[in-house]
Scaffold this active site. Structure first.
Site, PDB file in Angstrom:
ATOM      1  N   ILE A  23       0.836  -1.196   0.000  1.00 39.05           N
ATOM      2  CA  ILE A  23       0.000   0.000   0.000  1.00 39.05           C
ATOM      3  C   ILE A  23       0.873   1.248   0.000  1.00 39.05           C
ATOM      4  O   ILE A  23       0.575   2.242  -0.672  1.00 39.05           O
ATOM      5  CB  ILE A  23      -0.944   0.002   1.222  1.00 39.05           C
ATOM      6  CG1 ILE A  23      -2.012  -1.078   1.063  1.00 39.05           C
ATOM      7  CG2 ILE A  23      -1.612   1.360   1.394  1.00 39.05           C
ATOM      8  CD1 ILE A  23      -2.940  -1.219   2.239  1.00 39.05           C
ATOM      9  N   LYS A  67      13.369   0.300   2.298  1.00 41.52           N
ATOM     10  CA  LYS A  67      12.159   0.595   1.516  1.00 41.52           C
ATOM     11  C   LYS A  67      11.851   2.086   1.537  1.00 41.52           C
ATOM     12  O   LYS A  67      11.523   2.678   0.508  1.00 41.52           O
ATOM     13  CB  LYS A  67      10.967  -0.183   2.085  1.00 41.52           C
ATOM     14  CG  LYS A  67      10.952  -1.651   1.741  1.00 41.52           C
ATOM     15  CD  LYS A  67       9.655  -2.305   2.199  1.00 41.52           C
ATOM     16  CE  LYS A  67       9.608  -3.758   1.754  1.00 41.52           C
ATOM     17  NZ  LYS A  67       8.334  -4.407   2.127  1.00 41.52           N
ATOM     18  N   ASP A 112       1.624  -3.857   8.365  1.00 39.05           N
ATOM     19  CA  ASP A 112       1.355  -5.267   8.106  1.00 39.05           C
ATOM     20  C   ASP A 112       1.216  -6.092   9.373  1.00 39.05           C
ATOM     21  O   ASP A 112       1.266  -7.312   9.321  1.00 39.05           O
ATOM     22  CB  ASP A 112       2.470  -5.861   7.238  1.00 39.05           C
ATOM     23  CG  ASP A 112       3.818  -5.862   7.954  1.00 39.05           C
ATOM     24  OD1 ASP A 112       3.902  -5.338   9.076  1.00 39.05           O
ATOM     25  OD2 ASP A 112       4.788  -6.382   7.388  1.00 39.05           O
ATOM     26  N   ASN A 113       1.068  -5.455  10.535  1.00 36.44           N
ATOM     27  CA  ASN A 113       0.914  -6.257  11.746  1.00 36.44           C
ATOM     28  C   ASN A 113       0.107  -5.508  12.799  1.00 36.44           C
ATOM     29  O   ASN A 113       0.094  -4.281  12.850  1.00 36.44           O
ATOM     30  CB  ASN A 113       2.275  -6.681  12.302  1.00 36.44           C
ATOM     31  CG  ASN A 113       3.074  -5.514  12.835  1.00 36.44           C
ATOM     32  OD1 ASN A 113       2.942  -5.118  13.993  1.00 36.44           O
ATOM     33  ND2 ASN A 113       3.910  -4.919  11.982  1.00 36.44           N
ATOM     34  N   CYS A 153     -11.797   4.282  17.762  1.00 38.01           N
ATOM     35  CA  CYS A 153     -10.365   4.126  17.514  1.00 38.01           C
ATOM     36  C   CYS A 153     -10.121   2.750  16.917  1.00 38.01           C
ATOM     37  O   CYS A 153     -11.033   1.915  16.854  1.00 38.01           O
ATOM     38  CB  CYS A 153      -9.559   4.334  18.795  1.00 38.01           C
ATOM     39  SG  CYS A 153      -9.568   2.922  19.936  1.00 38.01           S
ATOM     40  N   CYS A 168      -2.914 -31.797  20.083  1.00 41.78           N
ATOM     41  CA  CYS A 168      -3.127 -33.232  19.848  1.00 41.78           C
ATOM     42  C   CYS A 168      -3.488 -33.506  18.392  1.00 41.78           C
ATOM     43  O   CYS A 168      -3.125 -34.544  17.828  1.00 41.78           O
ATOM     44  CB  CYS A 168      -4.204 -33.766  20.785  1.00 41.78           C
ATOM     45  SG  CYS A 168      -5.783 -32.925  20.649  1.00 41.78           S
TER      46      CYS A 168
END
Length: 648
Positions: A23, A67, A112-113, A153, A168
């Site tokens: 983006i 970047k 991204d997080n 927000c 399991c």
């Protein structure tokens, strides 16, 4: 065409961009071409080869460079008269504090997080600066506007947790290929190439072999002077043969399930074939090692046979020890690490073969292992354009026309972009409304360290926490602390909550602050003896999201103006920087015409699933009323009918 008022607001604005990835590249280009003169960019990442298919400001020669800096240089080539200030840094660094954020007129996120998004959200709240959030995943995207006291927000709505699987199921009874991927990535790869001391469920022992010399030691340790080929076969036989036999010994487990079959290397790959396994160092540089290249397997979209998977497994393990031995012990799985992807794909396919699960290609396995929804550059471009539209509204203080906009994969009522009025602040939000949280915890067993790591940092996203009970400081982080206080707080970390200098017991109220974020909240403590290890692995249960009850007859809330619910594929689902992480969401919600509705009333969406594509099909709306003033936000092939709709 922008009005003179808009152009004036644009030229005066000082804008902060956080994120210069998928983006971010589109956004920086759009800002520059829209006339913005003063842009600052923060991004801690360097350019990777996998970025080049959509992050169009970058080229092959830029791989490994910052970047933010490369994006700046690329844009200045076609807009040389504007000011772009890059920061190759983490937005959570102390220099990017509240005072720094106050320098800007608007903040635009392309992160991204979840952790970084929460951090920026809190800094914007503390600084009183408008935030425009965004995210994309495949063909889906969204843009939301957040203004303190006027709209919710970023943290007003709970974010869905990443999809997890019971241990399991992963270790004993996989039924889907994704279970095999998780086993290969998080257990086998981590055991062989990560921290050797970590607890791991792979090294099991059956009752009748526990005392044998072959299985009493850690089979994952390469023995002294052991040939790498023999070591690889020993690992293969243990995890795909011996461990399966141990699992089969529990007959109760397989009463209603198909039994797996043990697979041993000698049955699939005779000894002489192993010697042909790798064409010694064929085409493999130290920094570009590939089992596929070594074995002349060319197409990543081919589904390998069991024999081919076995060869790739042994060859990848061999190359790790021959070419990357210095990294062993510190490796974690990375979807951009070709050799790691090859190893995990082969291991997952061999396990899948054992359990009768269909095999997958490396291309498919990489998507599942890396939680990738392959990015679409067009979606990023659309979302970047919508961010700039909302940013201009913010700069003009055009409060009545802010919109959250969702980009849909499939048209709904001939709409691909769905504009929605922003939600009001959630009165139950612990971030912007300061509503107390509650924590159920065993105060006699839980250490302060667990509370800090699992709750304060992991769940609440604080970086420099200060924990107080009344006037007593239990823990503090900071560079200006005196040495004796550092020692005291370090000692407190190893104490149970009830053994702290100011004991924390049931009924205690803790105040937790992050001075960098200028954020604080209260946590009510409730003692609880036992927890379900499968469902509550942290041994603690944090709650505080009090959703308003809904009147089912008319979908109106009781005690609140509008119903609250989970957001559309949430912002941490919609990834703004790299190939998108998949999170499963079960409910999608919209606000429309001043009223919140589930998206099942207004759209049809396809959501990603870690085990493969799965669709959430929603019904189309009975009627949509679109505000004429929002026409620029809508893509429609029946434009005239929409422009005649009644205004809100």
């Amino acid at each position: 065409m922008a009005s003179q008022e808009q152009l004036s607001a644009i030229k005066r604005a000082k804008v902060l961009m956080v994120g210069a990835g998928g983006i971010g590249c589109e956004l920086l280009k759009t800002l520059a071409l829209s006339g913005f003169q003063d842009i600052h960019i923060i991004d801690m990442d360097t350019i990777e080869v996998s970025n080049l298919n959509r992050q169009f400001l970058f080229r092959q020669s830029h791989v490994g460079q910052s970047k933010a800096k490369v994006a700046r240089d690329a844009v200045l080539r076609f807009r040389p008269n504007i000011s772009i200030t890059p920061y190759h840094a983490n937005v959570k660094e102390s220099r990017f504090n509240v005072d720094f954020f106050k320098e800007f007129d608007v903040v635009l996120n392309g992160l991204d997080n979840l952790d970084a998004r929460r951090h920026v959200n809190r800094l914007c709240l503390a600084a009183g600066i408008p935030l425009v959030e965004s995210g994309t995943t495949g063909f889906l995207g969204q843009v939301t506007v957040h203004l303190k006291g006027k709209t919710e927000c970023y943290e007003c709505q709970p974010k869905p947790a990443p999809k997890t699987y019971p241990v399991c199921t992963i270790t004993s009874t996989p039924s889907k290929f994704v279970h095999c991927i998780v086993w290969a990535k998080d257990l086998l790869f981590a055991k062989l190439f990560g921290d050797k001391n970590q607890e791991n469920d792979l090294n099991v022992h059956s009752s009748d072999t526990a005392n044998s010399s072959e299985h009493s030691e850690d089979v994952f340790e390469c023995r002294k002077d052991e040939d790498i080929e023999r070591y690889g076969r020993r690992i293969y036989d243990h995890v795909f043969g011996h461990n399966i036999e141990v699992a089969l010994s529990n007959e109760e487990t397989w009463k209603n399930r198909n039994k797996p079959r043990p697979i041993y290397s000698k049955d699939v790959l005779p000894e002489e074939q192993t010697k042909e396994n790798g064409n010694e160092e064929k085409g493999c540089a130290a920094d570009d090692v590939s089992a596929m290249v070594s074995l002349s397997l060319k197409n990543p979209q081919d589904i390998w046979s069991l024999v081919e998977n076995s060869r790739v497994f042994l060859e990848a393990l061999r190359l790790f020890f021959l070419k990357r031995e210095k990294d062993i012990g510190n490796l974690t799985f990375d979807k951009d690490d070709q050799l790691a992807v090859e190893f995990v794909t082969a291991a997952a396919n061999i396990r899948a073969s054992s359990f009768g699960i269909p095999l997958h290609s490396l291309f498919e396995a990489k998507g599942i292992a890396g939680n990738i929804v392959h990015a679409v550059a067009t979606t990023n471009a659309i979302i970047a354009g919508l961010i700039v539209i909302e940013a201009i509204k913010v700069l003009q203080k055009d409060n009545n026309n802010y919109r959250m906009t969702y980009c849909l994969e499939h048209p709904s009522r001939k709409l691909l972009l769905m504009p929605v009025e922003p939600y009001e602040p959630n009165r139950s939000c612990y971030v912007c409304s300061e509503t107390p949280l509650s924590l159920e915890v065993n105060t006699q067993r839980c250490k302060l360290r667990d509370f800090v790591e699992k709750i304060i940092k992991a769940k609440l996203g604080m970086n420099f926490p200060l924990i107080m009970q009344g006037a007593s400081i239990l823990y503090e982080v900071g560079e200006d602390l005196e040495e004796d206080m550092v020692v005291i707080y370090a000692a407190n970390l190893e104490k149970a909550l009830s053994e702290l200098p100011s004991p924390v017991t049931s009924g205690s109220v803790l105040t937790v602050e992050d001075l960098q974020q200028e954020f604080s909240c209260s946590i009510n403590i409730k003692h609880r003896e036992e927890f379900d290890e499968e469902k509550e692995p942290d041994g603690m249960l944090l709650s505080g999201w009090v959703e308003a009850p809904v009147d089912k007859d008319n979908n109106k809330t009781i005690g609140n103006d509008e119903s609250t619910s989970n957001a559309l594929p949430s912002m941490e689902t919609l990834d703004g920087d790299k190939d998108d992480e998949i999170q499963e969401t079960s409910e999608v919600v919209e606000a429309f015409a001043g009223k919140k509705r589930k998206l099942s009333e207004v759209s049809e969406v396809t959501a990603p699933d870690p085990s493969g594509p799965s669709s959430i099909n929603q019904n189309k709306p009975e009627k949509l009323d679109i505000d004429d003033e929002d026409d620029e936000l809508i893509i429609s092939d029946d434009w005239e009918s929409f422009t005649k709709k009644k205004k809100l």
